[in-house]
Design a protein around this motif. Sequence first.
Motif, PDB file in Angstrom:
ATOM      1  N   ARG A 492      -1.663   1.875   6.919  1.00 47.42           N
ATOM      2  CA  ARG A 492      -0.440   1.597   7.678  1.00 47.42           C
ATOM      3  C   ARG A 492       0.607   2.638   7.301  1.00 47.42           C
ATOM      4  N   LEU A 493       1.115   3.328   8.285  1.00 47.13           N
ATOM      5  CA  LEU A 493       2.066   4.406   8.042  1.00 47.13           C
ATOM      6  C   LEU A 493       3.464   3.821   7.875  1.00 47.13           C
ATOM      7  N   GLU A 494       4.085   4.136   6.750  1.00 48.32           N
ATOM      8  CA  GLU A 494       5.430   3.649   6.475  1.00 48.32           C
ATOM      9  C   GLU A 494       6.465   4.523   7.185  1.00 48.32           C
ATOM     10  N   THR A 495       7.515   3.884   7.663  1.00 47.57           N
ATOM     11  CA  THR A 495       8.591   4.607   8.338  1.00 47.57           C
ATOM     12  C   THR A 495       9.186   5.669   7.418  1.00 47.57           C
ATOM     13  N   GLU A 496       9.441   6.853   7.978  1.00 48.71           N
ATOM     14  CA  GLU A 496      10.035   8.012   7.297  1.00 48.71           C
ATOM     15  C   GLU A 496       9.047   8.751   6.403  1.00 48.71           C
ATOM     16  N   THR A 497       7.775   8.347   6.399  1.00 49.44           N
ATOM     17  CA  THR A 497       6.765   9.145   5.709  1.00 49.44           C
ATOM     18  C   THR A 497       6.625  10.492   6.412  1.00 49.44           C
ATOM     19  N   ILE A 498       6.496  11.562   5.636  1.00 46.25           N
ATOM     20  CA  ILE A 498       6.315  12.900   6.207  1.00 46.25           C
ATOM     21  C   ILE A 498       4.824  13.191   6.295  1.00 46.25           C
ATOM     22  N   LEU A 499       4.332  13.486   7.475  1.00 42.28           N
ATOM     23  CA  LEU A 499       2.959  13.920   7.685  1.00 42.28           C
ATOM     24  C   LEU A 499       2.955  15.371   8.140  1.00 42.28           C
TER      25      LEU A 499
END
Length: 714
Positions: A492-499
């Motif tokens: 689950r991708l957390e908000t504001e994670t940089i990819l």
Amino acid sequence: MHPLGRRRLAAALGLLAGLFSGHTRADAEAGAGPRAGSGARSLSPSEEAPLAPTTESAVSARPPLAAPPSHRRGKAPPRPSATLPPDVPRPGPNGAARRQIAGGLTAEEERSHAADPELLALREAERVLFPEPLVGARPGWSWEVPEAQRPDDVDDSGLPPALGQAPRPSPDAQADAEWLKGLTLPNLPVRFDPHVVKYLKFYRDSTRGRAIGRAWAKKSGRYAPALRASLARVGLPTDLVWLSLIESGHNPTIVSPAGAAGLWQFIPESGRAYGLVVDRWVDERLDPVRATEAAVRLLSDLHKRFGNWELAMAAYNMGHAGLARAIRKFNTNDFWELARYEAAIPWETTLYVPKVLAIAIVMNNRRAFGLADVEPDPPAAFDTVLVSPAQPLSGVAKAAKLPLAEVERLNPAYLAGRTPPSEAGAERRWAVRLPKNSGVRASTELLAASSDSAELEPFKVRFGDTLDSIAETTGASEARLRSINALRRNERLETETILLVPRRSAIHEPAAEPEVVVVPPRRFHYPTRRRVFYRALAGDTLGEIAAAFGVTEAEVFAWNTLDGSARLQSGMVLQLFVKKDQKLELVRHFADGDARVLVSGSPEFHDYFEGLKGNRRIVVAAKQGDSLGSIGARYGMSVGWMERVNRRSRNDKLETGERLVVYTKRDAVALSPTLAPEPLVPVAAPHPEALPPLASESPTAELWGPGAATNAAD
């Protein structure tokens, strides 16, 4: 009653009980009846059912006995083969099922998480050395160490009277006192509490204790010198290095079942509070240098708060808030006094401080504990190079001409195999550790070499983003995004994670077809707001969505037909009316102009969704003698589907001319003709001013009133 008669009556009652249960003595002797695994429950002696009353009145009150039922023993069930054929693999346990039953990690998995064998061996030994005390019970095994003494019964040497100046000490106690007085003490305050003495005897006299001590004496050479230097630089006792040994066995990559990690076993929240980066890219708790910097700050703060090292170490183990509550509750700030009270501090903490003090004494007296011949591991030494964000470790290894596995071993904190990316304009440099004497070559090669990071750019995850939506936005495939970012399955991708996404495909091209959304048949009009839409993900809650869009849960309920007791399902689209100046850069959404809005239950709604299946929706008139089944047969619809569409029973009698809805294929022709349409009634042309406004002139033309869907169907 005579005793002999009483015994005969009891035997008769037992036989009658067997008859009532459908079993005879022969059955019992032959092994009939329930077996283990077939629903039988054996009773412990304390659970045995009480004997039936044997008084004459009790017997006379029983109903007359029926004849015992007769039955034959059935055919025995087939028995499986005792062994599997040699070419058939033996099935293993289902790990997922075991974790579900255990409510988390299984016992084997918890033990495997504590990867340091010496820590495991010490925990097993503690169960014998220090059985958890029970009120009113005395442990069944001990080293015959004297009972704990009150603080005012301890002499100036720190020894309790039984080990020091007590009158007429036993020979064993006198020997213990002389041995303890001859030990070199660490630069931590030491009291020879019975728990400390018992640990010391374990390391000196037990085979297992000596083995643990030798293993730790060898391992300590790798990190102890650097940790001592870090503690000394800020004026802390250097023997606090052994607290780290008790925490992790000096294994920098160890992770506990509770989520603590690294040499100093920080949990994520505490690590972040003391300056460690813990996210999906990097976990600095696994970096010995950064974790030690954080631990030094934490220990310094705990000592400042509590004033002595016994309490500071206890707070490190159990948390400062819990220790402060125990001090206030029992009104004492003496750790050794708290350790004696029932329910004052955890049993683990009661042993934790003596355990640290004992291993500190052992490591300062290696000859006395048989460790003088142990050769410590060489100290960890490495070069450090600073590299740009998003730099893969494989590129660093290639530049340094080293195996990738060796670079990864020295940099366990980089979880995705590369340094973390950063937002544009925030070019932080990251430290990568390499074997000694390889840093200069790596730096030179890295400056000249090109990296795949030049072809990538950062992408900040928004609320509601999924890997699928990011792939659609950036034009990159999901497989490519997984590979670049080392994304785990179902992460689950957390908000504001940089990819990281490929640079050449980072420009978003809007889809040719607008998003199709369904809204309830209600009209909403807000002059100061704009309408946006959000597609829900699995696990979303109304509270999270409302907070992300700056509205309330009650408003989300009002704008959408939702049941507060049910969960949102993945793929549902919610309409929200946000303030016109609301910032939504970090929220995945689409605007009103990018959507094709369908009112739930309207003719356009049915036309669209039936059109996807190649159907068309038409209204037909029933003929005399028609039923739902006969009309459905003419148009290729089952009677059940006719019931579902027209919301009525198949047994209802239809009136001639009654209107019904059917879904049929676009190119299908009815098997029998329907009623011919009635001729239109001539009407006069209306005045122009009586005409309704065009849809383009109405600001809410796509929204319907409460009865609009019903009226349209008529």
